[in-house]
Design an enzyme around this catalytic site. Structure first.
Site, PDB file in Angstrom:
ATOM      1  N   HIS A  58       0.835  -1.214   0.000  1.00 38.08           N
ATOM      2  CA  HIS A  58       0.000   0.000   0.000  1.00 38.08           C
ATOM      3  C   HIS A  58       0.867   1.260   0.000  1.00 38.08           C
ATOM      4  O   HIS A  58       1.267   1.754   1.061  1.00 38.08           O
ATOM      5  CB  HIS A  58      -0.912  -0.033   1.223  1.00 38.08           C
ATOM      6  CG  HIS A  58      -2.027   0.958   1.188  1.00 38.08           C
ATOM      7  ND1 HIS A  58      -3.281   0.709   1.697  1.00 38.08           N
ATOM      8  CD2 HIS A  58      -2.091   2.231   0.697  1.00 38.08           C
ATOM      9  CE1 HIS A  58      -4.055   1.762   1.535  1.00 38.08           C
ATOM     10  NE2 HIS A  58      -3.349   2.710   0.931  1.00 38.08           N
ATOM     11  N   HIS A  60       1.441   5.171  -1.961  1.00 37.13           N
ATOM     12  CA  HIS A  60       0.983   6.225  -2.881  1.00 37.13           C
ATOM     13  C   HIS A  60       2.218   6.919  -3.448  1.00 37.13           C
ATOM     14  O   HIS A  60       2.802   7.788  -2.795  1.00 37.13           O
ATOM     15  CB  HIS A  60       0.106   7.233  -2.144  1.00 37.13           C
ATOM     16  CG  HIS A  60      -1.162   6.644  -1.589  1.00 37.13           C
ATOM     17  ND1 HIS A  60      -2.350   6.651  -2.283  1.00 37.13           N
ATOM     18  CD2 HIS A  60      -1.424   6.008  -0.418  1.00 37.13           C
ATOM     19  CE1 HIS A  60      -3.297   6.059  -1.547  1.00 37.13           C
ATOM     20  NE2 HIS A  60      -2.755   5.655  -0.412  1.00 37.13           N
ATOM     21  N   ARG A  62       2.302   8.841  -6.028  1.00 42.12           N
ATOM     22  CA  ARG A  62       1.908  10.217  -6.408  1.00 42.12           C
ATOM     23  C   ARG A  62       2.175  10.592  -7.855  1.00 42.12           C
ATOM     24  O   ARG A  62       1.953  11.755  -8.219  1.00 42.12           O
ATOM     25  CB  ARG A  62       2.573  11.265  -5.510  1.00 42.12           C
ATOM     26  CG  ARG A  62       2.330  11.093  -4.015  1.00 42.12           C
ATOM     27  CD  ARG A  62       0.895  11.232  -3.669  1.00 42.12           C
ATOM     28  NE  ARG A  62       0.658  11.373  -2.228  1.00 42.12           N
ATOM     29  CZ  ARG A  62      -0.494  11.039  -1.651  1.00 42.12           C
ATOM     30  NH1 ARG A  62      -1.491  10.531  -2.364  1.00 42.12           N
ATOM     31  NH2 ARG A  62      -0.667  11.218  -0.365  1.00 42.12           N
ATOM     32  N   ASN A  92      -4.992   6.629  -6.723  1.00 42.51           N
ATOM     33  CA  ASN A  92      -5.655   7.939  -6.555  1.00 42.51           C
ATOM     34  C   ASN A  92      -4.757   9.098  -6.990  1.00 42.51           C
ATOM     35  O   ASN A  92      -4.472  10.001  -6.225  1.00 42.51           O
ATOM     36  CB  ASN A  92      -6.146   8.118  -5.111  1.00 42.51           C
ATOM     37  CG  ASN A  92      -5.033   8.000  -4.080  1.00 42.51           C
ATOM     38  OD1 ASN A  92      -4.025   7.351  -4.325  1.00 42.51           O
ATOM     39  ND2 ASN A  92      -5.221   8.614  -2.928  1.00 42.51           N
ATOM     40  N   HIS A 173     -10.909   0.603   0.802  1.00 38.27           N
ATOM     41  CA  HIS A 173     -10.777   1.637   1.843  1.00 38.27           C
ATOM     42  C   HIS A 173     -12.170   1.768   2.448  1.00 38.27           C
ATOM     43  O   HIS A 173     -13.073   2.341   1.829  1.00 38.27           O
ATOM     44  CB  HIS A 173     -10.293   2.961   1.246  1.00 38.27           C
ATOM     45  CG  HIS A 173     -10.246   4.078   2.250  1.00 38.27           C
ATOM     46  ND1 HIS A 173      -9.084   4.740   2.573  1.00 38.27           N
ATOM     47  CD2 HIS A 173     -11.209   4.649   3.004  1.00 38.27           C
ATOM     48  CE1 HIS A 173      -9.334   5.670   3.488  1.00 38.27           C
ATOM     49  NE2 HIS A 173     -10.632   5.632   3.758  1.00 38.27           N
ATOM     50  N   HIS A 228      -5.810  -1.056   5.604  1.00 42.23           N
ATOM     51  CA  HIS A 228      -5.580  -0.309   6.857  1.00 42.23           C
ATOM     52  C   HIS A 228      -6.679  -0.460   7.908  1.00 42.23           C
ATOM     53  O   HIS A 228      -7.386   0.501   8.220  1.00 42.23           O
ATOM     54  CB  HIS A 228      -5.328   1.176   6.582  1.00 42.23           C
ATOM     55  CG  HIS A 228      -6.195   1.834   5.556  1.00 42.23           C
ATOM     56  ND1 HIS A 228      -7.561   1.789   5.598  1.00 42.23           N
ATOM     57  CD2 HIS A 228      -5.885   2.565   4.457  1.00 42.23           C
ATOM     58  CE1 HIS A 228      -8.046   2.466   4.568  1.00 42.23           C
ATOM     59  NE2 HIS A 228      -7.062   2.941   3.857  1.00 42.23           N
ATOM     60  N   ASP A 300       0.680   2.294   3.838  1.00 46.02           N
ATOM     61  CA  ASP A 300      -0.155   3.416   3.382  1.00 46.02           C
ATOM     62  C   ASP A 300       0.704   4.689   3.308  1.00 46.02           C
ATOM     63  O   ASP A 300       0.295   5.768   3.750  1.00 46.02           O
ATOM     64  CB  ASP A 300      -1.385   3.643   4.270  1.00 46.02           C
ATOM     65  CG  ASP A 300      -2.452   4.476   3.548  1.00 46.02           C
ATOM     66  OD1 ASP A 300      -2.217   4.899   2.401  1.00 46.02           O
ATOM     67  OD2 ASP A 300      -3.520   4.709   4.152  1.00 46.02           O
ATOM     68  N   HIS A 304       2.638  13.962   1.852  1.00 47.64           N
ATOM     69  CA  HIS A 304       2.179  15.320   1.527  1.00 47.64           C
ATOM     70  C   HIS A 304       3.262  16.257   2.041  1.00 47.64           C
ATOM     71  O   HIS A 304       3.929  15.951   3.039  1.00 47.64           O
ATOM     72  CB  HIS A 304       0.867  15.647   2.253  1.00 47.64           C
ATOM     73  CG  HIS A 304      -0.285  14.775   1.875  1.00 47.64           C
ATOM     74  ND1 HIS A 304      -0.980  14.911   0.696  1.00 47.64           N
ATOM     75  CD2 HIS A 304      -0.872  13.739   2.532  1.00 47.64           C
ATOM     76  CE1 HIS A 304      -1.947  14.006   0.644  1.00 47.64           C
ATOM     77  NE2 HIS A 304      -1.902  13.271   1.737  1.00 47.64           N
TER      78      HIS A 304
END
Ligand code: DOR
Ligand code: ZN
Ligand code: ZN
Length: 432
Positions: A58, A60, A62, A92, A173, A228, A300, A304
């Site tokens: 899992h 991200h 980006r 995503n 999710h 998660h 996860d 950011h």
């Protein structure tokens, strides 16, 4: 030929001295140390333990669309520095990975830039069933039942049923969008606090969505993976339904190691979906981890930038690739987990659940994805030493016992304990 000499590997629960010989990225032989030969390249492990490179289900990365936060280059670096050799990337993005064409574009980006091995979760929308059916070599179809970063959301139960009926593995999710929106509305406007976040996305928001998803999966005989898990209620659902369903789940390091009571000083850095929970839930997660109800630990990893996190509308998510293994090794050193559990939870089980071919074990014929660890060395997490582009960690300042000494990806050194080595790119994981 690569020779890793003087390492230990865990065989039947016991650390035994071994040499590992790899050729063309594949483990050819695991021998007693006396059988050491010369090789083109030799890594002297100096008695360190060799474990299968971690598979993080899992992540991200980006890219495309949010590359100010991370990209396949920096995500691969963070993986290597964290002892992670394969990352399964989430959809995503901007735009979200919801068509075969967008998946191909992403494949090219990863192939060009990522030093870790990679695989992809595919995004589900209310209208892309045909794309889902045609998606090739994916880890899963990711369903967001509650909105989070990005615009992916499935709120229609009929669509959820259809997605569960595609025969693909479905990763969920689980947060109930209607419930969480109603909670936010009754809270009214106000600045973010951990308490408000926990109240809006309370335990029932997670548990009711998880229950709905499991029911749909059962009806459609689907293979389902619950992302998660964070509540005692979800561990109970897992324990009840996993026996007669093809059901798996993961827990994040932050839900295991950061009870909300301890996170006050982190401010919005602690804002994640699902939220950090109270100690009683954290205790339930540890019990479930130890009883085998939880299949894997997955980060996860959701980077950011700090300036984004400190804005008026802070995004949810925190990075995790570089701290997962040190946190688990530290927990092992404190007697909370066995070494065998750490290995199963981070490599063997994710390989099994997602059907990843020839990875997740140190065995002849498997890819030489190997992490050498120093169980005794202590290291303090420092933001400025991180490889992730966002350059912060909720675990900054934590002194953890158990470090990554080297990371070997497809038989090549990718991290030497202090530097990332960007000479070779990773392979796409193949899903069986
Ligand atoms: O905290 C989160 N961050 N939860 C998610 O579901 C998405 C993730 C992200 O992509 O930032
Ligand atoms: Zn999520
Ligand atoms: Zn996520």
């Amino acid at each position: 030929m690569l020779l890793i000499k003087n390492c230990k590997v865990l065989e039947n629960g016991k650390a035994v001295e071994r040499n590992i010989i790899a050729e063309g990225g594949i483990i050819q032989k695991i021998t007693a140390p006396s059988a050491a030969k010369s090789a083109d390249e030799i890594i002297d492990a100096k008695g360190k333990l060799a474990i299968p490179g971690l598979i993080d289900a899992h992540v991200h990365c980006r890219e495309p669309g949010m590359t100010q936060k991370e990209d396949f280059r920096t995500a691969g670096y963070a993986a290597a520095a964290g002892g992670v050799t394969t990352i399964l990337d989430m959809p995503n993005n901007r735009p979200a990975t919801t068509t075969a064409w967008l998946l191909e574009e992403k494949r090219k980006l990863a192939a060009e830039k990522c030093i870790a091995n990679y695989g992809f979760h595919f995004g589900a929308t209310e209208g892309n069933l045909a794309e889902i059916r045609n998606a090739k070599n994916i880890a899963s179809v990711k369903v967001f039942m509650g909105s989070s970063t990005g615009d992916l959301l499935i709120s229609n139960e009929g669509t959820l049923d259809s997605i569960m009926g595609t025969g693909k593995r479905i990763a969920v999710h689980a947060e109930d969008e209607a419930m969480l929106k109603a909670n936010e509305k009754s809270q009214g406007a106000g600045t973010w606090t951990a308490e408000r976040h926990l109240e809006a996305r309370n335990k029932m928001v997670a548990a009711s969505a998880a229950s709905l998803a499991i029911t749909a999966a059962k009806r459609k005989n689907a293979r389902m993976h619950l992302c998660h898990i964070s509540t005692a209620e979800e561990t109970e659902l897992m324990a009840k339904f996993r026996r007669n369903m093809n059901l798996s789940c993961e827990v994040t390091p932050h839900h295991l190691f950061l009870p909300v009571e301890d996170a006050a000083k982190l401010g919005t850095m602690a804002k994640v979906n699902p939220p950090l929970r109270r100690k009683e839930d954290v205790a339930a997660l540890w019990n479930a981890l130890n009883s085998g109800t939880i299949d894997m630990v997955a980060t996860d990893h959701a980077p950011h930038l700090l300036e984004e996190k400190s804005s008026d509308e802070p995004p949810s998510g925190m990075p995790g690739l570089e701290t997962m293994l040190p946190l688990l090794l530290d927990a092992m050193n404190r007697g909370r987990l066995s070494m065998q559990q750490v290995i199963s939870l981070t490599s063997a089980n994710p390989a099994r659940v997602f059907g990843i071919q020839s990875r997740g074990h140190i065995a002849e014929g498997y890819f030489a994805d190997i992490t050498l660890i120093d169980l005794k060395k202590e290291k303090t997490v420092r933001n400025d030493e991180l490889q992730t582009k966002c350059k912060w960690s909720a675990f900054e300042g934590w002194k953890l016992k158990g470090t990554v000494a080297s990371t070997i990806i497809n038989g090549r050194l990718a991290y030497d304990g202090s530097q990332v080595i960007d000479e070779h790119k990773g392979n796409e994981a193949m899903f069986g």
